[in-house]
Design a protein around this motif. Structure first.
Motif, PDB file in Angstrom:
ATOM      1  N   HIS A   1      47.695  -4.257  -5.059  1.00 33.15           N
ATOM      2  CA  HIS A   1      48.645  -3.641  -5.995  1.00 33.15           C
ATOM      3  C   HIS A   1      49.549  -4.745  -6.529  1.00 33.15           C
ATOM      4  CE1 HIS A   1      50.928  -0.448  -7.875  1.00 33.15           C
ATOM      5  NE2 HIS A   1      52.044  -0.989  -7.398  1.00 33.15           N
ATOM      6  N   GLY A   2      49.276  -5.184  -7.743  1.00 33.26           N
ATOM      7  CA  GLY A   2      50.006  -6.323  -8.297  1.00 33.26           C
ATOM      8  C   GLY A   2      49.788  -7.539  -7.417  1.00 33.26           C
ATOM      9  N   ASP A   3      50.877  -8.159  -6.967  1.00 36.13           N
ATOM     10  CA  ASP A   3      50.773  -9.339  -6.105  1.00 36.13           C
ATOM     11  C   ASP A   3      50.822  -8.975  -4.625  1.00 36.13           C
ATOM     12  OD1 ASP A   3      50.546 -11.282  -8.145  1.00 36.13           O
ATOM     13  OD2 ASP A   3      52.684 -11.092  -8.554  1.00 36.13           O
ATOM     14  N   ALA A   4      50.695  -7.684  -4.312  1.00 38.55           N
ATOM     15  CA  ALA A   4      50.739  -7.237  -2.922  1.00 38.55           C
ATOM     16  C   ALA A   4      49.350  -6.842  -2.432  1.00 38.55           C
ATOM     17  CB  ALA A   4      51.689  -6.050  -2.778  1.00 38.55           C
ATOM     18  N   GLN A   5      49.031  -7.276  -1.219  1.00 38.96           N
ATOM     19  CA  GLN A   5      47.801  -6.834  -0.556  1.00 38.96           C
ATOM     20  C   GLN A   5      48.216  -5.888   0.573  1.00 38.96           C
ATOM     21  OE1 GLN A   5      45.219  -9.411   2.080  1.00 38.96           O
ATOM     22  NE2 GLN A   5      43.773  -9.074   0.395  1.00 38.96           N
ATOM     23  N   ILE A   6      47.868  -4.608   0.394  1.00 40.21           N
ATOM     24  CA  ILE A   6      48.242  -3.580   1.362  1.00 40.21           C
ATOM     25  C   ILE A   6      47.034  -3.296   2.249  1.00 40.21           C
ATOM     26  CG2 ILE A   6      49.172  -1.263   1.668  1.00 40.21           C
ATOM     27  CD1 ILE A   6      50.049  -1.420  -1.342  1.00 40.21           C
ATOM     28  N   VAL A   7      47.172  -3.567   3.542  1.00 36.88           N
ATOM     29  CA  VAL A   7      46.081  -3.296   4.481  1.00 36.88           C
ATOM     30  C   VAL A   7      46.427  -2.007   5.226  1.00 36.88           C
ATOM     31  CG1 VAL A   7      44.638  -4.201   6.343  1.00 36.88           C
ATOM     32  CG2 VAL A   7      45.760  -5.792   4.739  1.00 36.88           C
ATOM     33  N   PHE A   8      45.861  -0.897   4.722  1.00 42.51           N
ATOM     34  CA  PHE A   8      46.117   0.395   5.346  1.00 42.51           C
ATOM     35  C   PHE A   8      45.287   0.521   6.623  1.00 42.51           C
ATOM     36  CE2 PHE A   8      47.123   1.475   0.881  1.00 42.51           C
ATOM     37  CZ  PHE A   8      48.375   2.062   1.062  1.00 42.51           C
ATOM     38  N   VAL A   9      45.869   1.115   7.650  1.00 41.19           N
ATOM     39  CA  VAL A   9      45.154   1.357   8.901  1.00 41.19           C
ATOM     40  C   VAL A   9      45.044   2.869   9.080  1.00 41.19           C
ATOM     41  CG1 VAL A   9      45.060   0.899  11.371  1.00 41.19           C
ATOM     42  CG2 VAL A   9      46.165  -0.760   9.846  1.00 41.19           C
ATOM     43  N   ASP A  10      43.827   3.399   8.870  1.00 44.17           N
ATOM     44  CA  ASP A  10      43.585   4.832   9.065  1.00 44.17           C
ATOM     45  C   ASP A  10      43.561   5.098  10.568  1.00 44.17           C
ATOM     46  OD1 ASP A  10      42.980   7.476   8.580  1.00 44.17           O
ATOM     47  OD2 ASP A  10      40.847   7.134   8.236  1.00 44.17           O
ATOM     48  N   THR A  11      44.247   6.143  11.001  1.00 43.04           N
ATOM     49  CA  THR A  11      44.346   6.415  12.439  1.00 43.04           C
ATOM     50  C   THR A  11      43.926   7.845  12.756  1.00 43.04           C
ATOM     51  OG1 THR A  11      46.618   7.263  12.330  1.00 43.04           O
ATOM     52  CG2 THR A  11      46.347   4.865  12.593  1.00 43.04           C
ATOM     53  N   PRO A  12      43.530   8.093  14.019  1.00 37.94           N
ATOM     54  CA  PRO A  12      43.318   9.480  14.441  1.00 37.94           C
ATOM     55  C   PRO A  12      44.626  10.255  14.367  1.00 37.94           C
ATOM     56  CG  PRO A  12      42.404   7.915  16.034  1.00 37.94           C
ATOM     57  CD  PRO A  12      43.256   7.124  15.084  1.00 37.94           C
ATOM     58  N   GLY A  13      44.526  11.565  14.272  1.00 38.60           N
ATOM     59  CA  GLY A  13      45.724  12.397  14.212  1.00 38.60           C
ATOM     60  C   GLY A  13      46.532  12.341  15.495  1.00 38.60           C
ATOM     61  N   ILE A  14      47.848  12.442  15.359  1.00 34.81           N
ATOM     62  CA  ILE A  14      48.732  12.460  16.531  1.00 34.81           C
ATOM     63  C   ILE A  14      48.670  13.846  17.173  1.00 34.81           C
ATOM     64  CG2 ILE A  14      51.136  12.376  17.288  1.00 34.81           C
ATOM     65  CD1 ILE A  14      51.615  10.287  15.088  1.00 34.81           C
ATOM     66  N   HIS A  15      48.160  13.883  18.380  1.00 32.34           N
ATOM     67  CA  HIS A  15      48.049  15.152  19.097  1.00 32.34           C
ATOM     68  C   HIS A  15      48.019  14.831  20.588  1.00 32.34           C
ATOM     69  CE1 HIS A  15      44.057  13.499  18.995  1.00 32.34           C
ATOM     70  NE2 HIS A  15      43.730  14.257  20.006  1.00 32.34           N
ATOM     71  N   GLU A  16      48.226  15.825  21.414  1.00 30.59           N
ATOM     72  CA  GLU A  16      48.216  15.614  22.860  1.00 30.59           C
ATOM     73  C   GLU A  16      47.238  16.591  23.510  1.00 30.59           C
ATOM     74  OE1 GLU A  16      52.244  15.978  24.123  1.00 30.59           O
ATOM     75  OE2 GLU A  16      52.913  14.267  22.930  1.00 30.59           O
ATOM     76  N   LYS A  17      46.136  16.041  24.025  1.00 29.17           N
ATOM     77  CA  LYS A  17      45.182  16.863  24.764  1.00 29.17           C
ATOM     78  C   LYS A  17      44.729  16.057  25.977  1.00 29.17           C
ATOM     79  CE  LYS A  17      43.405  20.026  21.290  1.00 29.17           C
ATOM     80  NZ  LYS A  17      42.233  20.610  20.659  1.00 29.17           N
ATOM     81  N   GLU A  18      44.216  16.755  26.971  1.00 25.85           N
ATOM     82  CA  GLU A  18      43.893  16.092  28.225  1.00 25.85           C
ATOM     83  C   GLU A  18      42.561  15.348  28.185  1.00 25.85           C
ATOM     84  OE1 GLU A  18      45.698  15.495  31.041  1.00 25.85           O
ATOM     85  OE2 GLU A  18      47.224  16.139  29.629  1.00 25.85           O
ATOM     86  N   ARG A  19      41.646  15.740  27.284  1.00 25.28           N
ATOM     87  CA  ARG A  19      40.338  15.084  27.273  1.00 25.28           C
ATOM     88  C   ARG A  19      40.495  13.585  27.063  1.00 25.28           C
ATOM     89  NH1 ARG A  19      36.547  18.103  23.105  1.00 25.28           N
ATOM     90  NH2 ARG A  19      35.303  16.270  23.517  1.00 25.28           N
ATOM     91  N   LEU A  20      39.667  12.805  27.765  1.00 27.03           N
ATOM     92  CA  LEU A  20      39.776  11.348  27.726  1.00 27.03           C
ATOM     93  C   LEU A  20      39.615  10.813  26.301  1.00 27.03           C
ATOM     94  CD1 LEU A  20      40.267   9.070  29.739  1.00 27.03           C
ATOM     95  CD2 LEU A  20      37.792   8.814  29.958  1.00 27.03           C
ATOM     96  N   LEU A  21      38.665  11.357  25.553  1.00 27.32           N
ATOM     97  CA  LEU A  21      38.467  10.897  24.177  1.00 27.32           C
ATOM     98  C   LEU A  21      39.724  11.153  23.341  1.00 27.32           C
ATOM     99  CD1 LEU A  21      36.740   9.705  21.929  1.00 27.32           C
ATOM    100  CD2 LEU A  21      35.710  11.957  21.598  1.00 27.32           C
TER     101      LEU A  21
END
Length: 301
Positions: free
Chosen positions: A57-77
Motif C-alpha cells: 500500500h503505497g510505500d508500506a508493506q503490510i504483512v497480515f497474519v491470518d489467525t484461528p478464531g479466539i475461542h476456549e475449548k478443551e480439545r488439544l487441537l
C-alpha cells in the motif's frame, strides 16, 4: 513500484488479524490482497494455523497474519489454535480486531484480556451491511467506552466493498519505518504445499457437513511441478472408519466431488493444470495427542 533496495523511506510490519471464530478474518484478507489465499468457510474454526498475506500500500508493506478464531475449548487441537492466535498477537507490530456489527462487546472484552502485552490495535467493525445505519451508529457508540484502548475504529463491508482504503491507510500510518521485509511481488510467505493443503481442506468443508470436517485434516505427501502442470498427492486424515466411508461415499462419489472442487481451486490459484490424487486414511485420535498433531503439521512450542 520502486526497488526493494530504494532509498525512498518505506514502512513494513506484521499485522495480526484476530477475532472470534467466523468473524470474517480470511474473507477480509482475501479482499484486501485481491486474491484467494486464505481459507474461507461459513463454518466456524476453519482456519487452524497462522498464514502470512502480503499487501503493498503505497510505500508500506503490510504483512497480515491470518489467525484461528479466539475461542476456549478443551480439545488439544483447539488449544493449539488458541495458542497460534495468542502468539500472533504477541509477535506483531499491530493487531486488527474484527468485530462483526451484530456482536456483543463480550468478544472484544475477551481480546483485551488476552492482549497482555498491550499491542496497539485497530478495531474493525465488519459485516456492516447486515445492520441498519441506526444499529451501526448505536454499536459504534457502545465501543466508545473503550476509545482509549484502540487506535481507531474502522467500519467495513467486504460485500459492499466499503472501507478498504480507509483501513489500509490507517494500518500504514501506524507501521514502523523499515525496509520491506519481502519481495514486493509475492502475495504470501506460505509454501505452495501449505496453500494446496488449505484449498483441499476448504473443499472438504464445502462438501461435508456436521463434525466430519473438524475431525479431518490433509497431508500433502508430494508435489511434482512441471511447467504447466502440478501433480499433487494428498491424504485426508480422519478419526474413524465410519468417517472414511462418508468421505469416500458410495462408489467413491464424495471423494470425487471433493477432488473436483479442490482441483478447480488449486488451478485458479496456480494458473496451471492440476492432477490431484486423494487418499483417505484413518488415524484414530490424531487430534488428541501432541505427537499425532505434529505428524499432521501442528507442533506445540
Amino acid at each position: 513500484m520502486h526497488d526493494i533496495s530504494s532509498d525512498i523511506p518505506t514502512k513494513a510490519g506484521f499485522v495480526a488479524v484476530v477475532g472470534r471464530p467466523n468473524a470474517g478474518k480470511s474473507t477480509l484478507l482475501n479482499w484486501l490482497v485481491g486474491e484467494k489465499l486464505a481459507m474461507v468457510s461459513k463454518k466456524a474454526q476453519a482456519t487452524r494455523k497462522r498464514m502470512n498475506v502480503i499487501v503493498m500500500h503505497g510505500d508500506a508493506q503490510i504483512v497480515f497474519v491470518d489467525t484461528p478464531g479466539i475461542h476456549e475449548k478443551e480439545r488439544l487441537l483447539n488449544r493449539f489454535m488458541l495458542q497460534e492466535a495468542i502468539k500472533a498477537i504477541g509477535d506483531c507490530d499491530l493487531v486488527l480486531f474484527l468485530a462483526p456489527a451484530k456482536d456483543p462487546l463480550a468478544h472484544y472484552e475477551k481480546f483485551l484480556a488476552l492482549n497482555t502485552k498491550n499491542r496497539p490495535h485497530i478495531l474493525v467493525l465488519t459485516k456492516i451491511d447486515e445492520v441498519s445505519n441506526e444499529a451501526l451508529l448505536k454499536k459504534i457508540a457502545e465501543y466508545q467506552r473503550y476509545q482509549d484502548r484502540f487506535l481507531a475504529l474502522i467500519p467495513v463491508s467486504v460485500t459492499k466493498n466499503v472501507g478498504k482504503e480507509a483501513l489500509l491507510e490507517e494500518i500504514a500510518r501506524h507501521l514502523p519505518s523499515s525496509p520491506w521485509l519481502y519481495d514486493p511481488e509475492i502475495l504470501t510467505t506460505s509454501h505452495i504445499r501449505e496453500i494446496y493443503k488449505e484449498l483441499i481442506r476448504e473443499a472438504i468443508f464445502e462438501n461435508l457437513s456436521d463434525e466430519i470436517p473438524y475431525e479431518t485434516d490433509v497431508i500433502v505427501e508430494k508435489i511434482e511441478e512441471i511447467p504447466r502442470l502440478d501433480r499433487v498427492y494428498a491424504t485426508i486424515v480422519c478419526e474413524k472408519k465410519s468417517q472414511k466411508m462418508i468421505l469416500v461415499g458410495k462408489g467413491g462419489s464424495t471423494i470425487k466431488r471433493i477432488g473436483k472442487s479442490a482441483r478447480e481451486k488449486m488451478a485458479r490459484f496456480s494458473d496451471k493444470k492440476i492432477h490431484l490424487e486423494l487418499f483417505v486414511s484413518v488415524k484414530s485420535g490424531w487430534s488428541k495427542t501432541k505427537k499425532t498433531l505434529a505428524e499432521v503439521g501442528y507442533s506445540f512450542d
